[in-house]
Design an enzyme around this catalytic site. Structure first.
Site, short mmCIF file in Angstrom:
data_model
loop_
_atom_site.label_atom_id
_atom_site.label_comp_id
_atom_site.label_asym_id
_atom_site.label_seq_id
_atom_site.Cartn_x
_atom_site.Cartn_y
_atom_site.Cartn_z
CG LEU A 192 -36.11 71.02 67.07
CD1 LEU A 192 -35.12 70.04 67.71
CD2 LEU A 192 -37.33 70.24 66.60
CG HIS A 219 -48.72 70.88 72.18
ND1 HIS A 219 -48.81 70.14 71.03
CD2 HIS A 219 -49.72 71.79 72.13
CE1 HIS A 219 -49.83 70.59 70.30
NE2 HIS A 219 -50.40 71.59 70.94
#
Length: 338
Positions: free
Chosen positions: A127, A231
């Site tokens: 994504l 992240h």
């Protein structure tokens, strides 16, 4: 609504490549390599065209298209079954407890053990939303559209579904987790290893990676601190996955230490709550709730986010969503509320 999610085609290569160049690195499912992306789109075309309703080594790539401009603004992927042609590796975090009577102390050590526990699962991944579009709910549309596709084609997917989130990497694209473990055995930087994995697969891990457990306490603090952490750009994605029912079950990515979350496929909220309805017409001017709607199967799949009103097996949608999905009254629509 002017955006739709649709099945990717081989003609989307340029747009997919443009997106891959701005991911910022560490994005294994979207490498900035035209040859690899072309192979992904060819594999996608074969997966959409495959006959039969069984779980196989399929890949389905989808594109987020702005209908007003025709520009591609994002992408996402669904894998039918991981670990078919090459092993699917993860680190499993476990705890080893030891006691010393002489010292009157109990020692608890965390271990990282390479495993293939998640082989055979389906996977949602890949994504990526263009940075200029990260407002207005388009990320949610990308994420949830995959679950409606799975619902539309349920026999093609497994009982368990996973999602790997990119781990922590520094501004230069380097991973403290990789530097502490993988870098010691491969003689490659994280960007080099990540690119090699994206274009060549995972067999080199089996060939060279240490198979014995690794004591977390022996790793540098910089590596320990990022184990199981996404992240910073992936924190919102993790929250969306958790809202759908995914949980972190102590599996992390073998490259960057990012979390791998899992869920029973039929318990994913957007899959569990979605149902098919007959379209009665539009609900313009009425008080309607946020609704995700999809139509078509396999290569004909399209999904859009708009407003709708559901009543006893029937649904009305706002006219913009009806136009985006090219629907007519009497059509069957797969939909789920917010």
């Amino acid at each position: 609504m002017t955006h739709i999610i649709r099945a990717a085609t081989t003609s989307d290569l340029d747009a997919l490549y443009d997106l891959s160049k701005i991911t910022g690195g560490g994005f294994t499912n979207l490498p900035p390599d035209r040859g690899t992306l072309a192979e992904k789109l060819e594999r996608t075309a074969a997966s959409f065209a495959r006959e039969g309703e069984t779980q196989e080594d399929d890949l389905y790539v989808f594109m987020l298209e702005d209908l007003e401009t025709g520009r591609i603004r994002g992408t996402c992927q669904v894998f039918g079954k991981v670990g078919v042609t090459q092993p699917f590796y993860s680190y499993r975090i476990s705890t080893q407890t030891q006691q010393s009577k002489e010292l009157d102390r109990i020692f608890r050590n965390q271990l990282l053990t390479p495993c293939n526990d998640l082989e055979g699962s389906s996977e949602v991944g890949g994504l990526f939303l263009h940075p200029a579009e990260r407002a207005g709910g388009l990320g949610l549309l990308l994420a949830r559209s995959r679950y409606l596709f799975i619902k539309q084609n349920r026999p093609r997917f497994g009982a368990r579904i996973l999602a790997e989130l990119r781990g922590v990497i520094d501004p230069g694209g380097h991973s403290p987790f990789w530097d502490a473990i993988g870098g010691k055995f491969f003689g490659m930087t994280f960007p080099e290893a990540d690119e090699f994995n994206a274009t060549n697969g995972t067999q080199f891990i089996a060939d060279l990676f240490p198979q014995s457990p690794i004591y977390v306490s022996m790793l540098p603090e910089s590596a320990q601190a990022v184990i199981g952490q996404p992240h910073p750009t992936g924190r919102a994605a993790l929250k969306m996955l958790q809202k759908e029912g995914f949980v972190w079950d102590n599996y992390v990515d073998i490259f960057d230490g990012g979390p791998t979350v899992v869920a029973a496929t039929d318990n994913v909220q957007s899959i569990k709550r979605a149902d098919w309805y007959i379209l009665d017409g539009d609900c313009d001017g009425e008080e309607c709730e946020r609704t995700l709607a999809a139509t078509g199967r396999l290569a004909d799949f399209k999904c859009a986010s708009g407003r709708g009103k559901i009543e006893k097996g029937h649904i009305r949608l706002d006219s913009a969503t009806i136009a985006a999905l090219e629907l007519e009254p009497g059509d069957t629509v797969l939909a789920v509320g917010r």
